[in-house]
Design an enzyme around this catalytic site. Structure first.
Site, PDB file in Angstrom:
ATOM      1  N   SER A 139       0.852  -1.190   0.000  1.00  0.00           N
ATOM      2  CA  SER A 139       0.000   0.000   0.000  1.00  0.00           C
ATOM      3  C   SER A 139       0.882   1.232   0.000  1.00  0.00           C
ATOM      4  O   SER A 139       2.017   1.199   0.507  1.00  0.00           O
ATOM      5  CB  SER A 139      -0.894   0.009   1.240  1.00  0.00           C
ATOM      6  OG  SER A 139      -1.536   1.254   1.402  1.00  0.00           O
ATOM      7  N   TYR A 152      -2.314   0.398   9.931  1.00  0.00           N
ATOM      8  CA  TYR A 152      -2.323  -0.359   8.683  1.00  0.00           C
ATOM      9  C   TYR A 152      -1.030  -0.109   7.898  1.00  0.00           C
ATOM     10  O   TYR A 152      -0.406  -1.052   7.399  1.00  0.00           O
ATOM     11  CB  TYR A 152      -3.537   0.053   7.857  1.00  0.00           C
ATOM     12  CG  TYR A 152      -3.655  -0.616   6.514  1.00  0.00           C
ATOM     13  CD1 TYR A 152      -4.177  -1.904   6.411  1.00  0.00           C
ATOM     14  CD2 TYR A 152      -3.277   0.036   5.340  1.00  0.00           C
ATOM     15  CE1 TYR A 152      -4.309  -2.523   5.169  1.00  0.00           C
ATOM     16  CE2 TYR A 152      -3.404  -0.579   4.105  1.00  0.00           C
ATOM     17  CZ  TYR A 152      -3.916  -1.852   4.023  1.00  0.00           C
ATOM     18  OH  TYR A 152      -4.034  -2.456   2.799  1.00  0.00           O
TER      19      TYR A 152
END
Length: 239
Positions: A139, A152
């Site tokens: 990501s 995250y």
């Protein structure tokens, strides 16, 4: 016939990638927690090409990981492992001050520890494959400091570094961490449910060609972005 394991294979990017591999004749082992959605995804992929097996369960569970690897072995081996299953840690996302340790631990457990455990069990099959590869879905939150994405992002940064080290330690394999970019997925909607720009985000299918390019060209192990891979593919087609 090559065999791939795709975690988080019931929806989003995992399902889109499974469909593309099935169309190429790959045999697949798909896993996800939702048994109903997983079964439907398996039926959809199974009508396109190779054999598809579904193994419902949580990749954070060691016994489930063993069942996934056993399913691949029963299909003849393992050529590709896609670590796509992800956990946010909090839904919707919260700042680090609001993220409890259980949430952070859950993100790390699914996004890093489960990937490590699955690869450890799968390594003998991957090493025996003619062109073994591991893809870990990363990501941009792993490299950018976005408010509320700290837990995250930290888990994905850890996954990136873990992938980099695995690539060095296993020179016979290809190990790619891939940032797919912002996509219209249930995970993103759970993370930021009130994002006014969510409808304008691309569908997961739009970045699948980037992953296929890695499989076709087998560049060096490392971290890649789908945008760069797609741009390079376009540039290459124009020459």
């Amino acid at each position: 016939m090559p065999v791939a394991v795709v975690t988080g294979g019931s929806k989003g990017l995992g399902r889109a990638l499974a469909r593309a591999l099935a169309e190429r004749g790959w045999s697949l082992v798909l896993t996800a927690r939702g048994a109903g959605e997983l079964a439907e995804a398996g039926r959809a992929a199974g009508g396109l090409g190779g054999v598809v097996r579904t193994v419902a369960g949580d990749v954070a569970d060691a016994g489930h990981r063993g069942a996934v690897v056993a399913a691949a072995r029963a299909l003849g081996g393992l050529d590709l492992l896609v670590n796509n299953a992800s956990a946010l840690g909090a839904s919707p996302l919260v700042t680090l001050a609001g993220l409890d340790t259980a949430g952070l631990r859950a993100a790390l457990e699914t996004n890093v520890v489960a990937a490590h455990g699955l690869v450890r069990q799968a390594l003998p099959l991957l090493r025996a494959a003619p062109a073994g590869a591991v893809v870990s879905v990363s990501s941009d939150a792993a490299v950018e400091a976005y408010p509320a994405w700290g837990g995250y992002g930290a888990s994905k940064a850890a996954l990136d570094h873990w992938s980099a080290v695995l690539g060095v330690e296993e020179p016979g394999l290809r190990v790619w961490a891939v940032d797919p970019g912002d996509l219209r997925t249930e995970l993103y909607r759970a993370a930021v449910p009130d994002d006014p720009d969510e409808a304008g985000r691309p569908e997961p299918e739009s970045v699948v060609p980037a992953f296929l390019r890695l499989l076709d060209e087998r560049p060096a192990s490392g971290r890649y972005t789908a945008a760069a891979l797609l741009e390079a593919a376009v540039d290459g087609a124009g020459r």
